[in-house]
Motif scaffolding. Structure first.
Motif, mmCIF file in Angstrom:
data_model
loop_
_atom_site.group_PDB
_atom_site.id
_atom_site.type_symbol
_atom_site.label_atom_id
_atom_site.label_comp_id
_atom_site.label_asym_id
_atom_site.label_seq_id
_atom_site.Cartn_x
_atom_site.Cartn_y
_atom_site.Cartn_z
ATOM 1 N N MET A 238 10.796 4.823 10.326
ATOM 2 C CA MET A 238 10.566 3.565 9.946
ATOM 3 C C MET A 238 11.317 2.949 8.839
ATOM 4 N N SER A 239 11.969 3.807 8.462
ATOM 5 C CA SER A 239 12.993 3.206 7.366
ATOM 6 C C SER A 239 12.272 2.945 5.986
ATOM 7 N N LYS A 240 11.101 3.821 5.787
ATOM 8 C CA LYS A 240 10.384 3.426 4.328
ATOM 9 C C LYS A 240 10.800 4.316 3.361
ATOM 10 N N PRO A 241 10.794 3.666 2.018
ATOM 11 C CA PRO A 241 10.639 4.410 0.892
ATOM 12 C C PRO A 241 9.701 5.614 0.853
ATOM 13 N N PHE A 242 10.056 6.832 0.622
ATOM 14 C CA PHE A 242 9.297 7.862 0.880
ATOM 15 C C PHE A 242 9.529 9.025 -0.177
ATOM 16 N N ALA B 266 4.724 18.014 -8.657
ATOM 17 C CA ALA B 266 5.411 16.926 -9.576
ATOM 18 C C ALA B 266 4.439 16.085 -10.295
ATOM 19 N N SER B 267 5.043 15.279 -11.104
ATOM 20 C CA SER B 267 4.162 14.665 -12.157
ATOM 21 C C SER B 267 4.190 13.091 -11.380
ATOM 22 N N GLU B 268 2.906 12.447 -11.752
ATOM 23 C CA GLU B 268 2.849 11.088 -11.132
ATOM 24 C C GLU B 268 3.964 10.285 -11.427
ATOM 25 N N ALA B 269 4.602 10.080 -12.570
ATOM 26 C CA ALA B 269 5.927 9.352 -12.950
ATOM 27 C C ALA B 269 7.018 9.557 -11.882
ATOM 28 N N GLU B 270 6.870 11.109 -11.693
ATOM 29 C CA GLU B 270 8.302 11.460 -10.882
ATOM 30 C C GLU B 270 8.042 11.010 -9.607
ATOM 31 N N VAL B 271 6.741 11.029 -8.891
ATOM 32 C CA VAL B 271 6.577 10.410 -7.590
ATOM 33 C C VAL B 271 7.059 9.124 -7.621
ATOM 34 N N ALA B 272 6.387 8.428 -8.662
ATOM 35 C CA ALA B 272 6.445 6.925 -8.568
ATOM 36 C C ALA B 272 7.701 6.576 -8.758
ATOM 37 N N ASN B 273 8.768 6.972 -9.699
ATOM 38 C CA ASN B 273 10.077 6.643 -9.595
ATOM 39 C C ASN B 273 11.001 7.053 -8.553
ATOM 40 N N THR B 274 10.537 8.285 -7.639
ATOM 41 C CA THR B 274 11.439 8.532 -6.727
ATOM 42 C C THR B 274 11.061 7.655 -5.550
ATOM 43 N N LEU B 275 9.909 6.991 -5.369
ATOM 44 C CA LEU B 275 9.471 5.866 -4.486
ATOM 45 C C LEU B 275 10.456 4.899 -4.395
ATOM 46 N N ASN B 276 10.890 4.482 -5.709
ATOM 47 C CA ASN B 276 11.889 3.256 -5.810
ATOM 48 C C ASN B 276 13.392 3.752 -5.959
ATOM 49 N N VAL B 277 13.503 4.925 -5.441
ATOM 50 C CA VAL B 277 15.065 5.250 -5.408
ATOM 51 C C VAL B 277 15.526 4.517 -3.979
ATOM 52 N N PRO B 278 16.551 3.825 -3.957
ATOM 53 C CA PRO B 278 17.039 3.358 -2.838
ATOM 54 C C PRO B 278 17.423 4.480 -1.993
ATOM 55 N N ILE B 279 17.303 4.001 -0.319
ATOM 56 C CA ILE B 279 17.896 5.026 0.401
ATOM 57 C C ILE B 279 18.622 4.158 1.520
ATOM 58 N N ILE C 8 5.546 5.657 1.462
ATOM 59 C CA ILE C 8 5.027 7.140 2.196
ATOM 60 C C ILE C 8 5.071 8.334 1.287
ATOM 61 N N VAL C 9 4.079 8.822 1.012
ATOM 62 C CA VAL C 9 3.985 10.255 0.526
ATOM 63 C C VAL C 9 3.244 11.200 1.373
ATOM 64 N N THR C 10 3.997 12.351 1.820
ATOM 65 C CA THR C 10 3.510 13.025 2.608
ATOM 66 C C THR C 10 4.055 14.717 2.377
ATOM 67 N N THR D 39 0.646 -1.280 -0.086
ATOM 68 C CA THR D 39 -0.216 0.044 0.014
ATOM 69 C C THR D 39 0.791 1.428 -0.279
ATOM 70 N N LEU D 40 0.438 2.165 -0.878
ATOM 71 C CA LEU D 40 0.929 3.566 -0.576
ATOM 72 C C LEU D 40 0.159 4.438 0.358
ATOM 73 N N LEU D 41 0.722 4.643 1.414
ATOM 74 C CA LEU D 41 -0.058 5.581 2.364
ATOM 75 C C LEU D 41 0.297 7.133 2.097
ATOM 76 N N CYS D 42 -0.798 7.945 1.975
ATOM 77 C CA CYS D 42 -0.453 9.396 1.921
ATOM 78 C C CYS D 42 -0.958 10.353 3.092
ATOM 79 N N TYR D 43 -0.197 11.124 3.637
ATOM 80 C CA TYR D 43 -0.510 12.084 4.619
ATOM 81 C C TYR D 43 -0.053 13.202 4.188
#
Length: 292
Positions: A209-213, A248-261, A195-197, A130-134
């Motif tokens: 929580m060490s989440k992709p965000f 930011a575009s939908e693609a930019e958000v989705a791609n950034t969420l998958n960038v390792p941290i 997480i997107v916030t 799940t993507l959680l938006c806050y």
């Protein structure tokens, strides 16, 4: 939803005026987004520490009543720590306890994920990825598009949950919004895949929580700087690539969420600042306790 939580932790959230009337104290320790405001300084009558306090520094600099009260209460302010560099510099420019103005870690960082999760149930609240938006401070429907976030989760092939509070509930269908208790808020963060916030503390919990965000900046209120704290936080942790503009575009958000941290490095940096902040607070408390 939080009445049970408030009942359990009542001793921690009693109104401060009641505590001042009924208890002897050697110091008052306070910290919040509203600390540097006339209502706070008007009530100071004992040695006082402000810990990781914050405000809208632009508005504070224009508030003559506040500046006058700050000058009057200087002798009682025994320690000043600020969460934002902007606030530290502002106070030093006012020659306000310049020798003891400390750039502190936000208090929420003083606990690890394990500390927070010990407060809540181990039972999963999200069964699927799940993507959680806050989001906070949503002031118009132009600032939130449900179709936008549905498109993001389609790209990620996951479910969507949205915490609908602090303005967003006005623009979100009832069937789509969740309003969690504090304990369930932690469970949603624990179980979410992404997480997107646009919230500073929403970002802090994602880091904890060490989440992709992704942290989205907020549309600025006129004359206010709502994004300073997020910008400084992610700059410090070398994660500015995860701080995106609100449009930011939908693609930019989705791609950034998958960038390792590199969360090992992130948590090491937080631990160092935590130790420094704890040492400052202990020293500040000692200085207050020594006051007759």
């Amino acid at each position: 939803c939080s009445f049970k939580f408030q009942y359990d932790y009542r001793k921690l959230i009693e109104p401060v005026d009641e505590l001042r009337r009924e208890m002897h104290y050697d110091a008052i320790v306070g910290g919040s987004d509203q600390m540097w405001a006339p209502v706070f300084f008007e009530k100071i009558n004992a040695p006082t520490i402000t810990y990781a306090a914050s405000t809208d520094w632009l508005e504070a600099s224009k508030n003559q009543h506040l500046l006058q009260l700050m000058e009057e209460k200087k002798p009682l302010i025994k320690g000043v720590s600020i969460r934002e560099k902007a606030g530290v510099e502002w106070l030093k420019n006012l020659n306000y306890n310049a020798g003891n103005v400390f750039h502190a870690l936000d208090p929420v960082f003083h606990w690890d994920a394990e500390d927070y999760l010990a407060l809540t149930s181990k039972r999963k609240i999200l069964k699927r990825p799940t993507l959680l938006c806050y989001f906070v401070n949503i002031r118009s429907k132009e600032e939130f598009s449900l179709e936008y976030w549905k498109d993001v989760v389609r790209k990620l092939d996951i479910d969507l949950k949205i915490i609908g509070i602090q303005g967003l509930q006005k623009y979100l269908p009832l069937s789509m919004q969740i309003v969690p208790s504090p304990r369930d808020f932690l469970r949603y963060y624990r179980d979410a895949k992404y997480i997107v916030t646009n919230s500073f503390h929403g970002t802090v919990f994602a880091l904890t929580m060490s989440k992709p965000f992704v942290c989205l900046n907020q549309r600025e209120l006129p004359g206010a700087s709502q994004n300073v704290r997020c910008n400084e936080l992610l700059d410090w942790l070398n994660l500015k690539s995860h701080y995106l503009p609100y449009d930011a575009s939908e693609a930019e958000v989705a791609n950034t969420l998958n960038v390792p941290i590199d969360y090992i490095t992130v948590h090491q940096a937080i631990a160092r600042r935590r130790a420094e902040s704890k040492a400052w607070l202990e020293q500040a408390l000692s200085s207050c306790a020594a006051v007759d």
